[in-house]
Design a protein around this motif. Structure first.
Motif: not given
Length: 288
Positions: A123-129, A160-169, A171-176, A208-211
């Motif tokens: 629910n948030s792209q905030d890196p602290y949360l 895997n099934k609820k896309n938590l991995k995608k959310n984490v990736v 945030i890692i890939s952003s400038d945040n 995924d992180v690199i891409t």
């Protein structure tokens, strides 16, 4: 009310420092009152900070009246605050839950806590949360891999099934993430993931992180450094992953990919984009 919370905390911490055995009935009442004060907006932050102070003062919470029943009620109320509109309340609630799951054994309904922490990240792209939530998840996951345990099943369902991995990736890939305290929490979580999952899946996650990182129009040195640190964390427990990643970046360096600088070229935008992305990967390899 805030003064009462402070007094309760001082009483509990004072008892932590005394060697004399004390009747814990009054302390149970103190905990009951602290938990009830989480229902009041004006005292929520004060209560959570007080609880963190108390736990930092004792290696044995049970000795100051902190029972499993109190722990369960406290965790329920704190998880409700994950949805609070106030950013600081969410941060304090996640910090408090992280402290509890890190210090208490046999946490009740640990799967629900994990799911609620995952929802914070979604629910948030905030890196602290996200960092605080990942800290809770890291503490909840046992060190010994048991793919049949409820907590592991719950986690991989979210991952895997609820896309938590995608959310984490994302945030890692952003400038945040770069330059924040949350980076260390992400790295600690990724090290644990590297122990739990197969080398094949970890390599896919690295890719995924690199891409995702090079898909941004620009990527700063700070971001490249943060991404590289996360990739190193994923390679922490697998020599296969480490070798594959080194080979990948070594090829980028050896090939010395050059940008398409011809102004008269008929190269398509897609092809030009591929050149730019290859150069970002090369930069990341050199920086990392």
């Amino acid at each position: 009310r805030k003064e009462a919370v402070t007094l309760y905390a001082e009483l509990l911490m004072f008892n932590c420092t005394t060697s004399t055995a004390t009747n814990t009935d009054w302390m149970k009442t103190v905990w009951k009152n602290l938990v009830s004060m989480l229902d009041n907006d004006s005292t929520q932050s004060t209560v959570m900070r007080a609880i963190n102070r108390v736990f930092a003062s004792t290696a044995s919470p049970a000795s100051i009246g902190f029972t499993k029943d109190v722990c369960a009620k406290l965790l329920d109320k704190l998880q409700n605050l994950f949805k609070h509109s106030s950013h600081s309340i969410k941060i304090n609630a996640l910090s408090c839950v992280g402290e509890l799951v890190d210090t208490q054994k046999d946490i009740q309904n640990s799967e629900n806590i994990l799911i609620n922490a995952c929802n914070v990240i979604r629910n948030s792209q905030d890196p602290y949360l996200a960092g605080m939530a990942l800290n809770c998840i890291t503490s909840l996951l046992p060190n010994e891999v048991d793919n049949k345990s409820k907590i592991f099943i719950a986690f991989f369902n979210e991952w895997n099934k609820k896309n938590l991995k995608k959310n984490v990736v994302n945030i890692i890939s952003s400038d945040n993430l770069a330059g924040t305290e949350a980076l260390e929490q992400f790295c600690t979580f990724l090290k644990k993931i590297s122990k739990m999952d197969s080398a094949k899946n970890t390599n896919t996650l690295i890719n995924d992180v690199i891409t995702d990182s090079v898909s941004y129009a620009s990527i700063s040195k700070n971001t490249m450094g943060a991404v590289s640190k996360c990739i190193r964390s994923l390679c922490f427990s697998s020599t296969d992953c480490l070798k594959a990643t080194i080979d990948y970046f070594s090829q980028m360096i050896l090939n010395g990919v050059k940008p398409n600088t011809s102004s008269t070229s008929n190269t398509s935008e897609t092809k030009s984009g591929e050149f730019n992305n290859d150069n970002k990967k090369l930069q990341m390899a050199l920086y990392g």
